[in-house]
Design a protein around this motif. Sequence first.
Motif, PDB file in Angstrom:
ATOM      1  N   ALA A  84       0.826  -1.202   0.000  1.00 28.02           N
ATOM      2  CA  ALA A  84       0.000   0.000   0.000  1.00 28.02           C
ATOM      3  C   ALA A  84       0.865   1.258   0.000  1.00 28.02           C
ATOM      4  CB  ALA A  84      -0.935  -0.012   1.209  1.00 28.02           C
ATOM      5  N   CYS A  85       1.879   1.282   0.847  1.00 29.36           N
ATOM      6  CA  CYS A  85       2.756   2.460   0.918  1.00 29.36           C
ATOM      7  C   CYS A  85       3.547   2.642  -0.373  1.00 29.36           C
ATOM      8  CB  CYS A  85       3.707   2.337   2.106  1.00 29.36           C
ATOM      9  SG  CYS A  85       2.930   2.526   3.719  1.00 29.36           S
ATOM     10  N   TYR A  86       4.053   1.545  -0.927  1.00 31.38           N
ATOM     11  CA  TYR A  86       4.870   1.634  -2.128  1.00 31.38           C
ATOM     12  C   TYR A  86       4.052   2.099  -3.331  1.00 31.38           C
ATOM     13  CZ  TYR A  86       7.619   0.140  -6.167  1.00 31.38           C
ATOM     14  OH  TYR A  86       8.277   0.101  -7.360  1.00 31.38           O
ATOM     15  N   PHE A  87       2.867   1.531  -3.508  1.00 30.31           N
ATOM     16  CA  PHE A  87       2.057   1.914  -4.656  1.00 30.31           C
ATOM     17  C   PHE A  87       1.541   3.339  -4.515  1.00 30.31           C
ATOM     18  CE2 PHE A  87       2.919  -2.035  -6.052  1.00 30.31           C
ATOM     19  CZ  PHE A  87       2.017  -2.666  -6.908  1.00 30.31           C
ATOM     20  N   ALA A  88       1.249   3.766  -3.285  1.00 24.42           N
ATOM     21  CA  ALA A  88       0.872   5.161  -3.080  1.00 24.42           C
ATOM     22  C   ALA A  88       2.044   6.073  -3.422  1.00 24.42           C
ATOM     23  CB  ALA A  88       0.441   5.376  -1.631  1.00 24.42           C
ATOM     24  N   ALA A  89       3.264   5.619  -3.117  1.00 24.24           N
ATOM     25  CA  ALA A  89       4.450   6.422  -3.420  1.00 24.24           C
ATOM     26  C   ALA A  89       4.662   6.569  -4.920  1.00 24.24           C
ATOM     27  CB  ALA A  89       5.684   5.798  -2.766  1.00 24.24           C
ATOM     28  N   ILE A  90       4.558   5.453  -5.675  1.00 21.98           N
ATOM     29  CA  ILE A  90       4.857   5.535  -7.112  1.00 21.98           C
ATOM     30  C   ILE A  90       3.768   6.275  -7.877  1.00 21.98           C
ATOM     31  CG2 ILE A  90       6.229   3.431  -7.042  1.00 21.98           C
ATOM     32  CD1 ILE A  90       3.937   2.024  -8.532  1.00 21.98           C
ATOM     33  N   SER A  91       2.623   6.522  -7.237  1.00 25.82           N
ATOM     34  CA  SER A  91       1.609   7.343  -7.899  1.00 25.82           C
ATOM     35  C   SER A  91       1.972   8.824  -7.833  1.00 25.82           C
ATOM     36  CB  SER A  91       0.242   7.121  -7.250  1.00 25.82           C
ATOM     37  OG  SER A  91       0.187   7.690  -5.954  1.00 25.82           O
ATOM     38  N   ARG A  92       2.989   9.169  -7.014  1.00 21.63           N
ATOM     39  CA  ARG A  92       3.348  10.569  -6.812  1.00 21.63           C
ATOM     40  C   ARG A  92       4.805  10.869  -7.164  1.00 21.63           C
ATOM     41  NH1 ARG A  92      -0.962  12.445  -3.412  1.00 21.63           N
ATOM     42  NH2 ARG A  92       0.105  14.443  -3.240  1.00 21.63           N
ATOM     43  N   ILE A  93       5.679   9.852  -7.103  1.00 22.48           N
ATOM     44  CA  ILE A  93       7.095  10.044  -7.416  1.00 22.48           C
ATOM     45  C   ILE A  93       7.550   8.910  -8.328  1.00 22.48           C
ATOM     46  CG2 ILE A  93       7.588  11.261  -5.257  1.00 22.48           C
ATOM     47  CD1 ILE A  93       8.725   8.717  -4.105  1.00 22.48           C
ATOM     48  N   PRO A  94       8.684   9.068  -9.038  1.00 21.19           N
ATOM     49  CA  PRO A  94       9.160   8.013  -9.939  1.00 21.19           C
ATOM     50  C   PRO A  94       9.404   6.689  -9.219  1.00 21.19           C
ATOM     51  CG  PRO A  94      10.310  10.066 -10.391  1.00 21.19           C
ATOM     52  CD  PRO A  94       9.516  10.285  -9.140  1.00 21.19           C
ATOM     53  N   VAL A  95       9.228   5.591  -9.974  1.00 24.11           N
ATOM     54  CA  VAL A  95       9.401   4.243  -9.428  1.00 24.11           C
ATOM     55  C   VAL A  95      10.788   4.071  -8.808  1.00 24.11           C
ATOM     56  CG1 VAL A  95       9.611   1.803 -10.040  1.00 24.11           C
ATOM     57  CG2 VAL A  95       7.707   3.148 -10.930  1.00 24.11           C
ATOM     58  N   GLY A  96      11.830   4.482  -9.554  1.00 25.68           N
ATOM     59  CA  GLY A  96      13.190   4.308  -9.053  1.00 25.68           C
ATOM     60  C   GLY A  96      13.427   5.038  -7.747  1.00 25.68           C
ATOM     61  N   VAL A  97      12.904   6.253  -7.623  1.00 27.15           N
ATOM     62  CA  VAL A  97      13.077   7.040  -6.404  1.00 27.15           C
ATOM     63  C   VAL A  97      12.357   6.359  -5.239  1.00 27.15           C
ATOM     64  CG1 VAL A  97      12.599   9.247  -5.290  1.00 27.15           C
ATOM     65  CG2 VAL A  97      13.372   9.194  -7.657  1.00 27.15           C
ATOM     66  N   ALA A  98      11.130   5.872  -5.494  1.00 26.94           N
ATOM     67  CA  ALA A  98      10.374   5.196  -4.436  1.00 26.94           C
ATOM     68  C   ALA A  98      11.122   3.971  -3.920  1.00 26.94           C
ATOM     69  CB  ALA A  98       8.995   4.793  -4.961  1.00 26.94           C
ATOM     70  N   LEU A  99      11.698   3.188  -4.844  1.00 31.06           N
ATOM     71  CA  LEU A  99      12.430   1.996  -4.420  1.00 31.06           C
ATOM     72  C   LEU A  99      13.687   2.354  -3.649  1.00 31.06           C
ATOM     73  CD1 LEU A  99      12.319  -1.111  -4.689  1.00 31.06           C
ATOM     74  CD2 LEU A  99      10.558   0.086  -5.949  1.00 31.06           C
ATOM     75  N   LEU A 100      14.392   3.382  -4.096  1.00 34.82           N
ATOM     76  CA  LEU A 100      15.616   3.779  -3.409  1.00 34.82           C
ATOM     77  C   LEU A 100      15.327   4.238  -1.987  1.00 34.82           C
ATOM     78  CD1 LEU A 100      17.378   5.621  -6.357  1.00 34.82           C
ATOM     79  CD2 LEU A 100      18.055   3.442  -5.348  1.00 34.82           C
ATOM     80  N   ILE A 101      14.226   4.965  -1.817  1.00 32.47           N
ATOM     81  CA  ILE A 101      13.858   5.384  -0.459  1.00 32.47           C
ATOM     82  C   ILE A 101      13.421   4.181   0.365  1.00 32.47           C
ATOM     83  CG2 ILE A 101      12.242   6.787   0.888  1.00 32.47           C
ATOM     84  CD1 ILE A 101      12.153   8.741  -1.473  1.00 32.47           C
ATOM     85  N   GLU A 102      12.662   3.286  -0.256  1.00 34.82           N
ATOM     86  CA  GLU A 102      12.210   2.081   0.466  1.00 34.82           C
ATOM     87  C   GLU A 102      13.405   1.290   0.994  1.00 34.82           C
ATOM     88  OE1 GLU A 102       9.964  -2.161  -0.351  1.00 34.82           O
ATOM     89  OE2 GLU A 102       9.622  -0.509  -1.755  1.00 34.82           O
ATOM     90  N   TYR A 103      14.510   1.335   0.263  1.00 31.87           N
ATOM     91  CA  TYR A 103      15.671   0.559   0.701  1.00 31.87           C
ATOM     92  C   TYR A 103      16.501   1.264   1.760  1.00 31.87           C
ATOM     93  CZ  TYR A 103      14.756  -3.652  -1.586  1.00 31.87           C
ATOM     94  OH  TYR A 103      14.167  -4.855  -1.893  1.00 31.87           O
ATOM     95  N   LEU A 104      15.870   2.235   2.426  1.00 36.71           N
ATOM     96  CA  LEU A 104      16.378   2.639   3.736  1.00 36.71           C
ATOM     97  C   LEU A 104      15.979   1.613   4.787  1.00 36.71           C
ATOM     98  CD1 LEU A 104      15.760   6.483   3.836  1.00 36.71           C
ATOM     99  CD2 LEU A 104      17.948   5.301   3.838  1.00 36.71           C
ATOM    100  N   GLY A 105      15.201   0.609   4.375  1.00 37.51           N
ATOM    101  CA  GLY A 105      14.814  -0.466   5.281  1.00 37.51           C
ATOM    102  C   GLY A 105      15.988  -1.157   5.950  1.00 37.51           C
ATOM    103  N   PRO A 106      17.080  -1.457   5.231  1.00 32.89           N
ATOM    104  CA  PRO A 106      18.228  -2.092   5.882  1.00 32.89           C
ATOM    105  C   PRO A 106      18.814  -1.302   7.050  1.00 32.89           C
ATOM    106  CG  PRO A 106      18.365  -2.421   3.534  1.00 32.89           C
ATOM    107  CD  PRO A 106      17.207  -1.496   3.751  1.00 32.89           C
TER     108      PRO A 106
END
Length: 302
Positions: A84-106
């Motif tokens: 839900a969070c990821y798909f909401a993110a890519i509706s507002r920012i580029p896919v690559g940027v959303a994934l890069l931010i998501e990988y602050l998970g580590p």
Amino acid sequence: MSARRAASLGLGLALVSAFAFGGSGTAAKPLIEAGLSPAHTVWLRVAGAALVLLPVAWRHREAVLRRPGVLLGFGLLAVAGVQACYFAAISRIPVGVALLIEYLGPPLLIAYVRLVQRRPVSRRATAGAGVAVAGLACVVEVWNGLSFDPLGVLFALGAACCQVGYFVLADAGRRGERPIDPLAVSAHGLLIGAVLLTALTRPWEADWSLLGHSVAMNGHRLPALVPALWMVLVATVLAYLTGVVSVQHLSPPVAGVVANLEAVVATVLAWVLLGEHLGAPQLAGGALVLAGAFAAQSASRG
């Protein structure tokens, strides 16, 4: 199975999972741009995967009684929350940027180990987390007053937090006196996630007729069912099954290192298939995010 063979199998499965997950945003974005809301796109992805894995869930139905907390948490965080969070993110920012931010998970996983589990964290892990945060600052160009949509960035950070639950809960399933099959974790987690998302997203209000039409992908038209089926079968069913099993053969930190490839795959696919070109600051920041995440997680192996 020997430890070496188990590690090799886990590594191979983690690679498959990373590449499968990496195509999720690229497949979903044309559907969102065609008029399907991010929430309904998430529901389609999770409910479709849950339906495919329903026989697996039934076969491992005893897992519901053995470890209900793990399954509920996995469905809530690792399935419904992340998607839900990821798909909401890519509706507002580029896919690559959303994934890069998501990988602050580590780095967040390192913080969880240190603050919640009260286990020591090395200086290398702390430095890796700092590098990742610096990379994030480059990705969103904070010197320009956050050039990307702030709410989109916030959603991507939410996905990063939920991603921690993915690795922690996938590993928890194999521990304790009543371990459960990793296939059960995936199947029941997706089923629980589908139920939660059904209650939240009201899929009966969506215009599903658009799946019978075509969608645009970087200037080309293709049947909407193509990215929809790819999103369900490859980017969800295959990705979750191989990802959870890989954590069983590796450790959450090591599996997370390999999972960082998802961000690279997603960025390349979004560039090639969606035409989402990133500038030099975003590419440099992305490299820092991945490098910091790798350092943080590899430091936690010991």
